[in-house]
Design a protein around this motif. Structure first.
Motif, PDB file in Angstrom:
ATOM      1  N   HIS A 133      12.040 -36.780 -67.719  1.00  0.00           N
ATOM      2  CA  HIS A 133      11.699 -35.738 -66.752  1.00  0.00           C
ATOM      3  C   HIS A 133      10.879 -34.681 -67.479  1.00  0.00           C
ATOM      4  O   HIS A 133      11.153 -34.361 -68.640  1.00  0.00           O
ATOM      5  CB  HIS A 133      12.963 -35.096 -66.176  1.00  0.00           C
ATOM      6  CG  HIS A 133      13.718 -35.982 -65.238  1.00  0.00           C
ATOM      7  ND1 HIS A 133      13.236 -36.351 -63.994  1.00  0.00           N
ATOM      8  CD2 HIS A 133      14.923 -36.580 -65.360  1.00  0.00           C
ATOM      9  CE1 HIS A 133      14.113 -37.127 -63.398  1.00  0.00           C
ATOM     10  NE2 HIS A 133      15.145 -37.298 -64.211  1.00  0.00           N
ATOM     11  N   ASN A 134       9.875 -34.133 -66.804  1.00  0.00           N
ATOM     12  CA  ASN A 134       8.990 -33.173 -67.458  1.00  0.00           C
ATOM     13  C   ASN A 134       9.741 -31.986 -68.051  1.00  0.00           C
ATOM     14  O   ASN A 134       9.484 -31.600 -69.189  1.00  0.00           O
ATOM     15  CB  ASN A 134       7.908 -32.692 -66.493  1.00  0.00           C
ATOM     16  CG  ASN A 134       6.847 -33.748 -66.265  1.00  0.00           C
ATOM     17  OD1 ASN A 134       6.435 -34.439 -67.193  1.00  0.00           O
ATOM     18  ND2 ASN A 134       6.402 -33.885 -65.033  1.00  0.00           N
ATOM     19  N   HIS A 135      10.685 -31.393 -67.325  1.00  0.00           N
ATOM     20  CA  HIS A 135      11.382 -30.210 -67.861  1.00  0.00           C
ATOM     21  C   HIS A 135      12.219 -30.579 -69.083  1.00  0.00           C
ATOM     22  O   HIS A 135      12.401 -29.764 -69.978  1.00  0.00           O
ATOM     23  CB  HIS A 135      12.226 -29.521 -66.782  1.00  0.00           C
ATOM     24  CG  HIS A 135      13.415 -30.295 -66.317  1.00  0.00           C
ATOM     25  ND1 HIS A 135      13.329 -31.332 -65.416  1.00  0.00           N
ATOM     26  CD2 HIS A 135      14.720 -30.183 -66.643  1.00  0.00           C
ATOM     27  CE1 HIS A 135      14.539 -31.818 -65.197  1.00  0.00           C
ATOM     28  NE2 HIS A 135      15.407 -31.144 -65.934  1.00  0.00           N
ATOM     29  N   GLN A 136      12.697 -31.826 -69.151  1.00  0.00           N
ATOM     30  CA  GLN A 136      13.497 -32.236 -70.310  1.00  0.00           C
ATOM     31  C   GLN A 136      12.616 -32.570 -71.509  1.00  0.00           C
ATOM     32  O   GLN A 136      12.969 -32.244 -72.645  1.00  0.00           O
ATOM     33  CB  GLN A 136      14.409 -33.392 -69.925  1.00  0.00           C
ATOM     34  CG  GLN A 136      15.477 -32.934 -68.939  1.00  0.00           C
ATOM     35  CD  GLN A 136      16.387 -34.033 -68.452  1.00  0.00           C
ATOM     36  OE1 GLN A 136      16.023 -35.203 -68.426  1.00  0.00           O
ATOM     37  NE2 GLN A 136      17.586 -33.646 -68.042  1.00  0.00           N
TER      38      GLN A 136
ATOM     39  N   ARG B 159       9.854 -42.584 -71.116  1.00  0.00           N
ATOM     40  CA  ARG B 159       9.551 -41.551 -70.124  1.00  0.00           C
ATOM     41  C   ARG B 159      10.752 -40.637 -69.950  1.00  0.00           C
ATOM     42  O   ARG B 159      11.886 -41.092 -69.922  1.00  0.00           O
ATOM     43  CB  ARG B 159       9.285 -42.166 -68.750  1.00  0.00           C
ATOM     44  CG  ARG B 159       8.033 -42.933 -68.615  1.00  0.00           C
ATOM     45  CD  ARG B 159       7.903 -43.401 -67.172  1.00  0.00           C
ATOM     46  NE  ARG B 159       6.850 -44.392 -67.046  1.00  0.00           N
ATOM     47  CZ  ARG B 159       6.661 -45.143 -65.976  1.00  0.00           C
ATOM     48  NH1 ARG B 159       7.465 -45.035 -64.934  1.00  0.00           N
ATOM     49  NH2 ARG B 159       5.672 -46.009 -65.947  1.00  0.00           N
TER      50      ARG B 159
ATOM     51  N   ILE C 229      12.967 -42.572 -63.970  1.00  0.00           N
ATOM     52  CA  ILE C 229      13.875 -42.216 -65.069  1.00  0.00           C
ATOM     53  C   ILE C 229      15.204 -42.947 -64.876  1.00  0.00           C
ATOM     54  O   ILE C 229      15.752 -42.989 -63.780  1.00  0.00           O
ATOM     55  CB  ILE C 229      14.084 -40.689 -65.150  1.00  0.00           C
ATOM     56  CG1 ILE C 229      12.746 -39.965 -65.330  1.00  0.00           C
ATOM     57  CG2 ILE C 229      15.058 -40.329 -66.271  1.00  0.00           C
ATOM     58  CD1 ILE C 229      11.931 -40.374 -66.518  1.00  0.00           C
TER      59      ILE C 229
ATOM     60  N   TYR D 139      19.521 -36.975 -72.944  1.00  0.00           N
ATOM     61  CA  TYR D 139      18.702 -36.995 -71.737  1.00  0.00           C
ATOM     62  C   TYR D 139      18.557 -38.418 -71.218  1.00  0.00           C
ATOM     63  O   TYR D 139      18.383 -39.351 -72.008  1.00  0.00           O
ATOM     64  CB  TYR D 139      17.290 -36.485 -72.051  1.00  0.00           C
ATOM     65  CG  TYR D 139      17.214 -35.118 -72.663  1.00  0.00           C
ATOM     66  CD1 TYR D 139      17.425 -33.974 -71.906  1.00  0.00           C
ATOM     67  CD2 TYR D 139      16.895 -34.968 -74.010  1.00  0.00           C
ATOM     68  CE1 TYR D 139      17.329 -32.706 -72.479  1.00  0.00           C
ATOM     69  CE2 TYR D 139      16.801 -33.709 -74.584  1.00  0.00           C
ATOM     70  CZ  TYR D 139      17.015 -32.581 -73.813  1.00  0.00           C
ATOM     71  OH  TYR D 139      16.914 -31.343 -74.378  1.00  0.00           O
TER      72      TYR D 139
ATOM     73  N   GLY E 117       6.469 -37.096 -70.609  1.00  0.00           N
ATOM     74  CA  GLY E 117       6.896 -36.788 -69.256  1.00  0.00           C
ATOM     75  C   GLY E 117       6.378 -37.852 -68.306  1.00  0.00           C
ATOM     76  O   GLY E 117       5.849 -38.893 -68.722  1.00  0.00           O
ATOM     77  N   THR E 118       6.499 -37.591 -67.016  1.00  0.00           N
ATOM     78  CA  THR E 118       6.058 -38.593 -66.048  1.00  0.00           C
ATOM     79  C   THR E 118       5.653 -37.945 -64.735  1.00  0.00           C
ATOM     80  O   THR E 118       6.138 -36.866 -64.386  1.00  0.00           O
ATOM     81  CB  THR E 118       7.156 -39.652 -65.792  1.00  0.00           C
ATOM     82  OG1 THR E 118       6.651 -40.661 -64.926  1.00  0.00           O
ATOM     83  CG2 THR E 118       8.405 -39.034 -65.176  1.00  0.00           C
TER      84      THR E 118
ATOM     85  N   CYS F  63      16.367 -41.432 -69.756  1.00  0.00           N
ATOM     86  CA  CYS F  63      14.958 -41.772 -69.951  1.00  0.00           C
ATOM     87  C   CYS F  63      14.677 -43.127 -69.326  1.00  0.00           C
ATOM     88  O   CYS F  63      15.594 -43.864 -68.954  1.00  0.00           O
ATOM     89  CB  CYS F  63      14.589 -41.777 -71.436  1.00  0.00           C
ATOM     90  SG  CYS F  63      15.452 -42.998 -72.439  1.00  0.00           S
TER      91      CYS F  63
ATOM     92  N   PRO G 200       9.085 -39.322 -61.418  1.00  0.00           N
ATOM     93  CA  PRO G 200      10.443 -38.997 -61.860  1.00  0.00           C
ATOM     94  C   PRO G 200      11.510 -39.984 -61.377  1.00  0.00           C
ATOM     95  O   PRO G 200      12.549 -40.123 -62.017  1.00  0.00           O
ATOM     96  CB  PRO G 200      10.677 -37.586 -61.313  1.00  0.00           C
ATOM     97  CG  PRO G 200       9.625 -37.363 -60.295  1.00  0.00           C
ATOM     98  CD  PRO G 200       8.481 -38.249 -60.636  1.00  0.00           C
ATOM     99  N   SER G 201      11.252 -40.689 -60.288  1.00  0.00           N
ATOM    100  CA  SER G 201      12.239 -41.659 -59.794  1.00  0.00           C
ATOM    101  C   SER G 201      12.404 -42.845 -60.746  1.00  0.00           C
ATOM    102  O   SER G 201      13.376 -43.599 -60.639  1.00  0.00           O
ATOM    103  CB  SER G 201      11.844 -42.161 -58.403  1.00  0.00           C
ATOM    104  OG  SER G 201      10.606 -42.852 -58.462  1.00  0.00           O
TER     105      SER G 201
END
Length: 115
Positions: free
Chosen positions: A94-97, A92, A82, A30, A75-76, A32, A79-80
């Motif tokens: 992405h929340n879904h990851q 950090r 990441i 992922y 999560g965060t 991060c 998202p920008s």
């Protein structure tokens, strides 16, 4: 008899990637965000010490606290960020990851942070 593979997380600061392994087999990778130059993510070997669902605010939907106090994988709400050096030292995602990761590891899972 072969040893039972063990889950572990490897975080590569330079490529800003978090990898989940089962033994030597890569299960997932992922993007991060890691710490800024002024507040770098500390290199070393740690473990998942706590797991919290919906910690809120800047921590997004999940918190995996490390055995190094005040640091975690989370999560965060930005998202920008990441893929950049943006945090105060935490990792950090992405929340879904981070939700997918949260469901695949337990307290005690090794976390290795490398350059």
């Amino acid at each position: 008899m072969n040893p039972i593979p063990q889950r572990k997380i490897i975080i590569r600061r330079s490529s800003r990637q978090l990898e989940l392994y089962d033994g030597n087999r890569l299960l997932a990778s992922y993007p991060c965000a890691v710490g800024k130059n002024a507040t770098p993510t500390p290199i070393g070997s740690y473990a998942v010490a706590t797991k919290i669902m919906n910690p809120g605010g800047a921590f997004g939907s999940r918190w995996l606290g490390l055995s190094l106090p005040d640091y975690g994988i989370h999560g965060t709400n930005k998202p920008s960020s990441i893929g950049t050096q943006a945090s105060l030292g935490c990792i950090r995602m992405h929340n879904h990851q981070v939700e997918a990761l949260y469901n695949q590891v337990g307290v005690g899972t090794p976390v290795i942070i490398t350059e």
